[in-house]
Design an enzyme around this catalytic site. Structure first.
Site, mmCIF file in Angstrom:
data_model
loop_
_atom_site.group_PDB
_atom_site.id
_atom_site.type_symbol
_atom_site.label_atom_id
_atom_site.label_comp_id
_atom_site.label_asym_id
_atom_site.label_seq_id
_atom_site.Cartn_x
_atom_site.Cartn_y
_atom_site.Cartn_z
ATOM 1 N N VAL A 83 -39.145 126.303 15.025
ATOM 2 C CA VAL A 83 -38.498 125.005 14.831
ATOM 3 C C VAL A 83 -37.587 124.695 16.022
ATOM 4 O O VAL A 83 -37.620 123.588 16.562
ATOM 5 C CB VAL A 83 -37.720 124.960 13.496
ATOM 6 C CG1 VAL A 83 -36.856 123.707 13.404
ATOM 7 C CG2 VAL A 83 -38.680 125.028 12.315
ATOM 8 N N ALA A 86 -39.791 123.798 18.967
ATOM 9 C CA ALA A 86 -40.390 122.466 18.836
ATOM 10 C C ALA A 86 -39.346 121.358 18.950
ATOM 11 O O ALA A 86 -39.632 120.287 19.489
ATOM 12 C CB ALA A 86 -41.128 122.348 17.498
ATOM 13 N N GLU A 87 -38.146 121.616 18.467
ATOM 14 C CA GLU A 87 -37.111 120.584 18.457
ATOM 15 C C GLU A 87 -36.410 120.431 19.806
ATOM 16 O O GLU A 87 -36.197 119.318 20.267
ATOM 17 C CB GLU A 87 -36.064 120.889 17.371
ATOM 18 C CG GLU A 87 -36.564 120.735 15.958
ATOM 19 C CD GLU A 87 -36.798 119.291 15.555
ATOM 20 O OE1 GLU A 87 -36.351 118.362 16.257
ATOM 21 O OE2 GLU A 87 -37.443 119.096 14.514
ATOM 22 N N SER A 88 -36.018 121.548 20.420
ATOM 23 C CA SER A 88 -35.148 121.446 21.605
ATOM 24 C C SER A 88 -35.555 122.338 22.775
ATOM 25 O O SER A 88 -34.888 122.329 23.800
ATOM 26 C CB SER A 88 -33.714 121.812 21.219
ATOM 27 O OG SER A 88 -33.643 123.191 20.885
ATOM 28 N N TYR A 180 -46.076 117.718 15.751
ATOM 29 C CA TYR A 180 -44.959 118.617 15.465
ATOM 30 C C TYR A 180 -45.450 119.836 14.683
ATOM 31 O O TYR A 180 -45.111 120.975 15.007
ATOM 32 C CB TYR A 180 -43.894 117.846 14.685
ATOM 33 C CG TYR A 180 -42.681 118.637 14.281
ATOM 34 C CD1 TYR A 180 -41.679 118.922 15.195
ATOM 35 C CD2 TYR A 180 -42.524 119.077 12.966
ATOM 36 C CE1 TYR A 180 -40.542 119.630 14.817
ATOM 37 C CE2 TYR A 180 -41.389 119.781 12.586
ATOM 38 C CZ TYR A 180 -40.413 120.055 13.515
ATOM 39 O OH TYR A 180 -39.287 120.748 13.147
#
Length: 194
Positions: A83, A86-88, A180
Site C-alpha cells: 500500500v 502504491a500510494e507514495s 491500483y
C-alpha cells in the site's frame, strides 16, 4: 562428461552442452575457458544489477515503524508495504493533486479522524510513524467493514467506501482503482520474496 579422442594431428575434446556436444581441440581450450568465465561474470553482474534495480524500485524504508504499525493493527507487513509503495513509493513527503498526504496518502479529514481515534493530538501526516499508524488503522477499519475482504478494503482505500460498495454491486471499477489493485498485487508478490 568430457571425452578425449586421440587423432594424428591434435587431441580432440567433446564436451556436452545442453542437448548436444561441442567439439574443439586443446589449442582452443584457453579461448573456450575465457569465454565461459566472461559469460559467468556477465551473468553474475546481471544478477547484481537486477537485485539493485528491485531494491531501487521497491524500497523497504521505515521497516521498523511499518512493522510496528502492521502488528498493532493485525495487518500483513507485505500488504502494508504494498500500500505504501502504491500510494507514495515510500516518499513520506508525497502529496497528491487531490490533497492526500504522507506515506499512506490519507486525505486531511481521514487523517484527522484516524489521529483522533488513536489519541494523537498533534499528528503530522508527513511523519513516517504517524502516517503509518493512521494508515494502518484506517486500512484495518476498512477490512473490518468489508468483513475481511482485503480487495474490497483496498478499493475503498483508493476510491472511497461508497464507490467500493458500488464496484462490489456490479458497477464498473474505475480504471485508476483497477490499476491500483494491480500495483498492490505486483508489489505484494515482490515484497513477499524480499
Amino acid at each position: 562428461m568430457i571425452r578425449q579422442i586421440k587423432t594424428n594431428r591434435h587431441d580432440i575434446i567433446r564436451v556436452p552442452i545442453f542437448l548436444g556436444y561441442v567439439t574443439y581441440n586443446k589449442s582452443m581450450r584457453k579461448k573456450v575457458m575465457r569465454a565461459a568465465m566472461i559469460g559467468v561474470a556477465a551473468l553474475c553482474a546481471a544478477v547484481v544489477v537486477a537485485a539493485i534495480t528491485v531494491c531501487a524500485v521497491f524500497p523497504n524504508k521505515y521497516s521498523s515503524e511499518l512493522a510496528a504499525a502492521a502488528e498493532e493493527f493485525d495487518l500483513d507487513t507485505d500488504l502494508v508495504k504494498s500500500v505504501v509503495w502504491a500510494e507514495s513509493r515510500f516518499d513520506r513527503y508525497a502529496k497528491s493533486n487531490k490533497g492526500a498526504m504522507g506515506l499512506m496518502q490519507l486525505m486531511p479529514e481521514t487523517f484527522a479522524s484516524c489521529a483522533t481515534a488513536l489519541d494523537m493530538t498533534d499528528g503530522d501526516p508527513y511523519d513516517a510513524k504517524t502516517s503509518l499508524r493512521c494508515g494502518c488503522y484506517y486500512l484495518r477499519t476498512l477490512i473490518d467493514r468489508f468483513d475481511g475482504d482485503e480487495t474490497a478494503a483496498l478499493m475503498a482505500y483508493n476510491a472511497g467506501e461508497t464507490n467500493a460498495r458500488k464496484f462490489l454491486s456490479g458497477e464498473k471499477i474505475f480504471p485508476e482503482t483497477a490499476g491500483y489493485l494491480k500495483n498492490i498485487s505486483l508489489a505484494r508478490k515482490v515484497y513477499s520474496t524480499l
